[in-house]
Every structure is written in C-alpha cells, then in structure tokens.
Design an enzyme around this catalytic site. Structure first.
Site, mmCIF file in Angstrom:
data_model
loop_
_atom_site.group_PDB
_atom_site.id
_atom_site.type_symbol
_atom_site.label_atom_id
_atom_site.label_comp_id
_atom_site.label_asym_id
_atom_site.label_seq_id
_atom_site.Cartn_x
_atom_site.Cartn_y
_atom_site.Cartn_z
ATOM 1 N N CYS A 81 56.363 68.172 11.160
ATOM 2 C CA CYS A 81 57.492 68.306 10.106
ATOM 3 C C CYS A 81 56.940 68.136 8.762
ATOM 4 C CB CYS A 81 58.838 68.669 10.116
ATOM 5 S SG CYS A 81 59.856 70.035 8.851
ATOM 6 N N HIS A 193 57.957 71.597 14.929
ATOM 7 C CA HIS A 193 58.483 70.730 15.831
ATOM 8 C C HIS A 193 58.125 71.093 17.159
ATOM 9 C CE1 HIS A 193 61.653 68.993 12.912
ATOM 10 N NE2 HIS A 193 61.260 70.217 12.350
ATOM 11 N N GLU A 195 58.733 68.782 19.855
ATOM 12 C CA GLU A 195 59.688 68.442 20.244
ATOM 13 C C GLU A 195 60.669 69.331 20.477
ATOM 14 O OE1 GLU A 195 61.509 67.086 16.305
ATOM 15 O OE2 GLU A 195 58.925 67.703 17.591
#
Length: 212
Positions: A81, A193, A195
């Site tokens: 990001c 992202h 994750e």
C-alpha cells in the site's frame, strides 16, 4: 522457514501482515530494530495513511538506509500500500509534495476517478513473466487507497543490453489505470493489501517467499 521482519514504524496494518505471513509458513518478527530488519531473509514495509506521514515514520527508524542497503545487497523487500507508494520519487497529497525513496521514477497522485477512495476488490493486469502473481493472475485483490502511481516510466539511462531485467509492472483500473504492483529484482510491492486478499493474497505471499 524464512525469517521475515515486518517493519514496525507506527504506520501500517502490521498485525494483519504478521498473521498473514505466519499463515503461509513464515517465521515472522515485528520490529523497528535496524539489525533485525537488515538481517532478516525478507523485509515487509507496510503503510497506511498519508504519504508524508509514512515517510516521516520511516525516517525515524532509519528505514531509508535499511531499505537501500538491503536492495544493494540483493536482499528482498516487499512494500504494501503506502509502503509501495513511497518507493517512487515523490507523492503529492493535499497540496503537499513529499520526496519518496526514489527507487522508481514517478509521482504518486490522487486517483482520477468519480469515486475516491478506491475501496474493495478489483482485478489486475499482470505482465508475462510475473512470479509474484503466478497462479493468481486472474484473481481479485483488496484495495483501499485514494492515491496511486498512474504512470511508470522506465529510466533511459540503462543501456539496451543491460544485464538488469526491466521492472515487471502490474496494472489495475479505477477510473483510470494505476500501478497495482511492481517486481524489480529484490524489490517487490503491491498497492493492494495481500494480507486482506484471502486465498489469492496468501498465494501471492507464498510466491514472494519462494524467492527468498
């Protein structure tokens, strides 16, 4: 099991990044210590918030030097990001122009889109030869951002027969096209992202770790 340091400098979704990396089999440490960050097999640089604030946080933990030295030695770094955005020359946000780490040419600017922020799942256009997106080229990834690099110009100072392969740039579109990821030798980064991107994000992290 690779040893991964998630850089803890006050800006970033660090706990989610740690959990995601542990989920795919990494030995993860969350640290701002220069020695730990320098010696890990891989360094993850997360980032949320304003470009200028992230740069200030990175400077406080000496991250620019750590990142530069790792890359000079071929040691892998993954930016996420705003951790990707700061790899560019600079960012312009709310009228404030801030110098980035200068690893790639370009300016991070507000997205030219009818709705900002760009929040949610989106597809990407991965290039041929990608290792980062191997097996997930057609999957969706989770984005949350209002700014991005909307151009990527390769430098003209590298000779055509250079031994260094040019960066592989992945694109996505929200209003206009923007850089969604870059693979550049030991330096990789994603605007989205991983994750927060479910199984596709987990596979991308495995792909990154496989090159460590």
């Amino acid at each position: 099991m690779p040893r991964i340091c998630v850089l803890d400098y006050g800006f970033g979704n660090v706990r989610s990044a740690v959990r995601a990396l542990e989920h795919v089999g990494a030995d993860v440490v969350l640290s701002s210590d220069s020695k730990v960050a320098s010696e890990a097999d891989g360094l993850v640089v997360p980032g949320v918030g304003a470009f200028s604030a992230v740069m200030e946080g990175l400077k406080k933990v000496n991250a620019p030097m750590i990142i530069e030295r790792r890359l000079a030695g071929g040691r892998p770094v993954l930016g996420i990001c705003v951790g990707m955005q700061v790899m560019f020359d600079s960012g312009t946000e709310h009228g404030q122009h801030t110098e980035g780490l200068g690893e790639w040419p370009g300016v991070v600017e507000r997205l030219d889109a009818p709705v900002v922020p760009h929040m949610g799942w989106n597809t990407v256009e991965a290039p041929q030869g990608t290792r980062l997106f191997a097996g997930v080229e057609d999957e969706r990834f989770y984005f949350v951002h209002s700014y991005g690099a909307q151009t990527f110009t390769l430098g003209t100072d590298e000779p055509e027969d250079s031994a260094f392969a040019p960066p592989l740039v992945t694109w996505s579109t929200h209003g206009s096209r923007f850089v969604a990821a870059v693979e550049n030798g030991p330096l990789s980064a994603t605007q989205f992202h991983p994750e927060k991107s479910g199984d596709a994000g987990a596979q991308l992290l495995r792909n990154w770790m496989s090159a460590l």
